[in-house]
Motif scaffolding. Structure first.
Motif: not given
Length: 543
Positions: A81-82, A85-86, A88-89, A302-307
């Motif tokens: 998941s992480l 997310e990375r 996608l971000g 890191e730390n991107q609010l992709v959702d």
């Protein structure tokens, strides 16, 4: 990323390790009881104590392994998941530089290696603790015998460490070779048409690329596994060698009580299991370390609010896009690097702008920089009075819906809020695009995307219309369409977009339809020149 995951699960990992340690302690307790009974200790409470120990051993062993199994699946889920997310971000530009095959290999291969390494750490610690406890107990039984055991075992462990070091180097080489293998697999799928048509190329691809790479991976994997099998076999062998040496030493050199010798035999034999596990664990730990380095080498954001889905109510009334002195250069080595610019470009709200130019002139590169997929090295882009920067780049991108020549067709149809659309909302578009007899829409999903390129582009147009963005960019959309839909695109669809207040930027070679444009730009060798008018361009092309 790994430290973040470990911090999330640290107390569960500690609890599982404690349960496993207690289970190991109960096992040692059972062995000491058996050793005591063999030495002639009292049997009054032996049966009851033994049964209690057995129940504790089962209970602690079951719950510790059950918890570790659940932790393992949770770790796989969390890492994947992480990592997704990375990915996608991370910007399209960075992913393009990394390479899709490397990202795919990391999400599949490296995630499994990382999760296995993390899940095995608590059990590794427990088994290592068990070995140390056994050593402590044996040192208590007989310091002399323990010294013999420690020295003989130490020489064997030194050789084991060297073998593991060699195995770790092979694992690193294996993972690098796997990246090349995944790249070849991607080429095999992406180039399937060309490989099917060209027998000579297919033969070259198989004999000169696929087979040598697969042989290399097979050889490295075989060598790596050989090192680990050798490590495990040597660990078991050295323990039994030490056991035989102890027996010889006890009877031939130093007289040892039978109870002490029995204790050494029982505990040394018991250590075979934990020692084998520790040796086997190094394989997963080294693979996890290699995987960790691979993940870190991708340099994912890191730390991107992709959702997050931004409210797009503020994307209207933007006025004009102004591009001034924009430059972009591909980061390539040697003298073959390509750059565009400086480019001045302008498009107003409600305009239809055409971009034309020969192959390699920089049209598509500029388009990707214009919509925010590429970060320009110099110059500026203004949306209205606001300059586009890293801080507001996503807000700027939200103004666009695009269909590039290398587009990807998603199955789900979403509106501007990111919600699935109903069939009623978009079916009129399906009919106008001539796809009513090809696809159906069920719960916002296309029934099939296994269609010709031209038909897939029409479905991509359907998705773009559903997104209802204020600005559309189409890169040679009509190139794969028959004359009917080519005319429909230029004569009906583009004017309809304009009448609806949309802005449309079209990359096109179709000079027959240049009169549709309000403004036209011509690209040559990375530079852009604005034509005086589309009508003048038609007059020049007809002379």
């Amino acid at each position: 990323m790994i430290s973040k995951i470990v911090s999330e699960y640290k107390w569960k990992l500690v609890f599982a390790a404690v349960l496993s340690a207690l289970s190991a302690g109960v096992s040692l307790w059972l062995i000491s009881m058996i050793n005591g009974s063999l030495a002639g200790a009292g049997m009054d409470d032996f049966v009851l104590t033994f049964l209690v120990a057995i129940v504790l051993l089962f209970t602690l062993g079951f719950f510790s392994q059950w918890l570790l199994a659940r932790l393992g699946t949770s770790l796989v889920f969390r890492i994947r998941s992480l990592l997704v997310e990375r990915v996608l971000g991370t910007s399209y530009e960075q992913l393009e530089k990394i390479g899709g095959h490397r990202v795919h290999a990391t999400i599949t291969t490296d995630v499994n290696s990382l999760s296995e390494a993390l899940a095995i750490i608590p059990v590794f610690v427990v088994n290592l603790t068990t070995i140390l406890l056994c050593f402590s107990y044996l040192a208590y039984l007989s310091p002399t015998m323990f010294t013999v055991l420690f020295l003989s075992l130490g020489s064997g462990v030194s050789l084991t460490a060297y073998i593991m070091y060699r195995g770790a180097r092979v694992f690193t080489a294996l993972r690098e070779s796997e990246d090349g293998m995944f790249s070849i697999f991607k080429g095999m799928v992406d180039g399937s048409k060309e490989l099917s048509l060209n027998e000579a190329r297919r033969s070259f691809f198989l004999k000169q690329l696929v087979r040598p790479r697969l042989e290399e991976v097979k050889s490295l994997e075989s060598n790596a596994l050989t090192y680990w099998v050798l490590t495990q076999s040597w660990a078991s062998t050295i323990l039994f060698f030490c056991l035989g040496l102890l027996v010889y030493f006890a009877f031939a050199v130093y007289e040892i009580e039978i109870a002490v010798l029995t204790g050494f035999v029982l505990f040394t034999t018991y250590m075979v299991g934990p020692l084998n596990f520790v040796m086997r664990s190094f394989q997963f730990l080294f693979k996890g370390r290699v995987a960790y380095k691979k993940v870190q080498s991708l340099s994912l954001v890191e730390n991107q609010l992709v959702d997050r889905v931004t409210d797009k109510s503020d994307v209207n009334g933007w006025g004009k896009i102004s591009v001034r002195g924009l430059m972009y250069r591909y980061e390539e080595s040697g003298d073959l690097s390509f750059s565009i610019g400086p480019v001045d470009f302008e498009v107003s709200e409600g305009e239809v702008v055409f971009i034309r130019g020969g192959n390699g002139s920089g049209k598509s590169t500029f388009a990707k920089a214009l919509v925010g997929l590429y970060s320009h090295s110099s110059g500026s882009i203004h949306l209205g009075d606001i300059e586009v920067s890293e801080k507001n780049i996503q807000w700027y991108r939200n103004h666009f819906s695009t269909i590039f020549s290398d587009f990807y067709l998603f199955e789900h149809i979403l509106n501007s809020k990111g919600e699935l659309v109903s069939k009623v909302d978009v079916w009129s578009h399906v009919e106008r695009l001539g796809m009513a007899d090809k696809v159906d829409i069920v719960d916002g999903k296309l029934s099939t995307i296994d269609l010709s390129q031209g038909q897939r582009k029409r479905l991509a147009m359907l998705l773009a219309c559903a997104e209802d963005a204020p600005i559309y960019l189409f890169d040679e959309w009509a190139a794969d369409q028959d004359p009917i839909f080519r005319s429909y695109f230029y004569r009906e669809l583009l004017p309809a977009f304009k009448a609806d207040g949309k802005t449309v930027i079209v990359i096109s070679h179709d000079d027959k339809y240049f009169d549709v444009a309000d403004r036209m730009y011509n690209f040559e060798l990375g530079k852009a020149y604005q034509e005086e008018s589309a009508i003048n361009e038609l007059e020049l092309s007809s002379q």
